[in-house]
Design a protein around this motif. Structure first.
Motif, mmCIF file in Angstrom:
data_model
loop_
_atom_site.group_PDB
_atom_site.id
_atom_site.type_symbol
_atom_site.label_atom_id
_atom_site.label_comp_id
_atom_site.label_asym_id
_atom_site.label_seq_id
_atom_site.Cartn_x
_atom_site.Cartn_y
_atom_site.Cartn_z
ATOM 1 N N THR A 1 16.881 -54.915 -50.765
ATOM 2 C CA THR A 1 16.397 -54.756 -49.395
ATOM 3 C C THR A 1 16.365 -53.267 -49.058
ATOM 4 O O THR A 1 16.788 -52.424 -49.864
ATOM 5 C CB THR A 1 17.347 -55.457 -48.396
ATOM 6 N N LYS A 2 15.894 -52.938 -47.868
ATOM 7 C CA LYS A 2 15.920 -51.538 -47.430
ATOM 8 C C LYS A 2 17.362 -51.039 -47.297
ATOM 9 O O LYS A 2 17.655 -49.876 -47.543
ATOM 10 C CB LYS A 2 15.200 -51.397 -46.086
ATOM 11 N N ARG A 3 18.241 -51.929 -46.906
ATOM 12 C CA ARG A 3 19.645 -51.543 -46.701
ATOM 13 C C ARG A 3 20.411 -51.412 -48.014
ATOM 14 O O ARG A 3 21.278 -50.545 -48.153
ATOM 15 C CB ARG A 3 20.337 -52.564 -45.807
ATOM 16 N N TYR A 4 20.092 -52.289 -48.964
ATOM 17 C CA TYR A 4 20.825 -52.297 -50.235
ATOM 18 C C TYR A 4 19.896 -51.948 -51.384
ATOM 19 O O TYR A 4 18.951 -52.674 -51.680
ATOM 20 C CB TYR A 4 21.474 -53.672 -50.470
ATOM 21 N N THR A 5 20.188 -50.840 -52.050
ATOM 22 C CA THR A 5 19.351 -50.368 -53.143
ATOM 23 C C THR A 5 19.552 -51.229 -54.390
ATOM 24 O O THR A 5 20.541 -51.961 -54.521
ATOM 25 C CB THR A 5 19.702 -48.915 -53.511
ATOM 26 N N TRP A 6 18.606 -51.107 -55.300
ATOM 27 C CA TRP A 6 18.686 -51.807 -56.585
ATOM 28 C C TRP A 6 20.000 -51.474 -57.288
ATOM 29 O O TRP A 6 20.711 -52.356 -57.773
ATOM 30 C CB TRP A 6 17.475 -51.405 -57.437
ATOM 31 N N THR A 7 20.328 -50.181 -57.338
ATOM 32 C CA THR A 7 21.547 -49.751 -58.023
ATOM 33 C C THR A 7 22.793 -50.332 -57.373
ATOM 34 O O THR A 7 23.699 -50.827 -58.057
ATOM 35 C CB THR A 7 21.636 -48.215 -58.028
ATOM 36 N N ARG A 8 22.866 -50.283 -56.059
ATOM 37 C CA ARG A 8 24.028 -50.810 -55.340
ATOM 38 C C ARG A 8 24.208 -52.299 -55.626
ATOM 39 O O ARG A 8 25.333 -52.782 -55.866
ATOM 40 C CB ARG A 8 23.820 -50.560 -53.840
ATOM 41 N N LEU A 9 23.117 -53.060 -55.648
ATOM 42 C CA LEU A 9 23.210 -54.496 -55.894
ATOM 43 C C LEU A 9 23.506 -54.801 -57.361
ATOM 44 O O LEU A 9 24.215 -55.761 -57.671
ATOM 45 C CB LEU A 9 21.921 -55.189 -55.446
#
Length: 405
Positions: free
Chosen positions: A297-305
């Motif tokens: 999502t806009k709030r959660y980046t690919w890397t963070r997830l």
């Protein structure tokens, strides 16, 4: 003996890494190069394509003298925690310098930025919180907060990934009162996010990994040392794979579907109802890539997830991470490999160290050992049963790799 430290993943070791090793030696006149290397899972929340042992051998064969393990509790973290863990290890082994790659190439600009951010720390933290409340991802919130502070136009940019890591190395040195001097090497030709290998001798690790999955390895042999090329071929021949997230997708799917929401909520980096979204999306996702494309999502980046999913896969809880990271002083440092030059350095500096360097995992202890053992089990799980059993047994008894040059 004078040592320079570098913090690496070597996923895999390529010509750009070789250039950094050479430049680090040249810039510092160091006698020894010490690499702090992530083990099984990496900062972007993905598995290393080959084991830490193969990557250690790649490094030792081309100019690195000592390879030390960066534990999972640091290697799968945001830039600040990643850098603090690495600097803590470099501090313990007595390096005089750290060298890092950057899009800037000017270490003075990093020191200037560090001074500026130290002076405006409270204001910056408040601005980050304000932007996160707006729904920004953490990286976007920090960039926006930085811009809100109105630094001078010639101030180092914090929009580039290697500049961000470099800044956090400098900050960690300051915060830990380490007597380490920083140097930086300008990244040549390829940039961190470059997606394709070209005819140049230097390519990004991202593009090399993509090419390894899409092409014959022989087509990209020009961007890596001969030893890397040979070891990648050997790993593929021996284990019939290069590790990717898709090898772990079925296990991840089972883990999410079979774990109660309350337990998912206890996993490190599981925040703000992400457990509900995961449960919903995993049911009809056909692959890891599909899951990620729907999850981000806009709030959660690919890397963070990806990092969150890594922690779910390895069952790493918030409580464990809090205990393991309560201090940046490691309980032990694991030696993965060394040259004879590296061995000489470790022998000469032995009396200066407060933290033991262990040569076998069986000598490890505490929460860090518990996490590493579990993580290694998971990392090796895609291997055929006979290889898995052999590798797990060796993990406890294996001595460091020693190259005699």
């Amino acid at each position: 003996m004078k040592a320079v430290g570098i913090v690496v993943e070597y996923n895999p070791f390529h010509n750009g890494h070789l250039y950094q090793v050479e430049q680090a030696k040249q810039a510092t006149h160091a006698d020894v190069v010490i690499a702090i290397m992530s083990a099984s899972f990496l900062q972007r929340g993905e598995p290393a394509i080959v084991s830490k042992w193969f990557r250690t051998e790649m490094a030792l064969s081309r100019g690195v003298d000592i390879v030390l393990e960066l534990p999972y509790i640091y290697s799968t973290q945001k830039a600040e925690t990643f850098a603090n863990g690495a600097i803590a290890i470099l501090k313990e082994v007595g390096v005089e310098y750290i060298n890092f790659g950057s899009e800037s190439g000017d270490v003075d600009s990093f020191n200037q930025l560090s001074d500026f951010m130290h002076e405006h720390k409270d204001e910056f933290d408040q601005l980050v919180k304000k932007h996160i409340k707006k729904g920004y991802s953490y990286p976007r919130a920090t960039t926006a907060a930085f811009q809100d502070l109105h630094p001078a136009s010639n101030m180092l940019s914090l929009t580039e990934p290697n500049n961000i890591l470099g800044f956090h190395y400098i900050k960690a040195i300051r915060d830990q009162h380490a007597s380490i001097k920083a140097t930086t090497t300008l990244r040549k030709q390829a940039q961190y996010h470059d997606a394709f290998v070209t005819g140049h001798a230097i390519a990004s690790a991202t593009s090399i990994r993509k090419a390894l999955m899409d092409k014959d390895i022989n087509e990209i042999s020009h961007v890596m040392p001969e030893e890397t090329f040979s070891l990648l071929n050997e790993y593929q021949r021996s284990y019939q794979l290069l590790h990717t997230w898709e090898h772990y997708f079925n296990m991840l799917q089972y883990k999410i579907l079979s774990t109660p929401l309350t337990e998912l909520r206890s996993i490190y980096e599981c925040e703000e109802g992400l457990e509900y979204r995961m449960k919903d999306l995993i049911k009809d996702s056909m692959s890891f890539t599909e899951l990620m494309e729907r999850f981000k999502t806009k709030r959660y980046t690919w890397t963070r997830l990806q990092r969150l999913l890594t922690h779910i896969l390895t069952n790493t809880t918030k409580t464990e991470m809090e205990e393991a990271c309560s201090t940046y002083k490691p309980p032990y440092i694991r030696l993965l490999g060394m040259t004879q030059n590296g061995r000489s350095y470790l022998n000469k500096t032995k009396s200066d160290r407060e933290v033991p360097i262990i040569t076998k995992f069986s000598k490890a202890s505490g929460i860090q050992k518990q996490i590493e053992e579990r993580v290694t089990n998971i990392y090796l799980s895609p291997l055929k049963k006979e290889h898995f059993i052999k590798e797990m047994k060796q993990e406890f008894s294996r001595s460091p790799i020693i190259l005699n040059h």
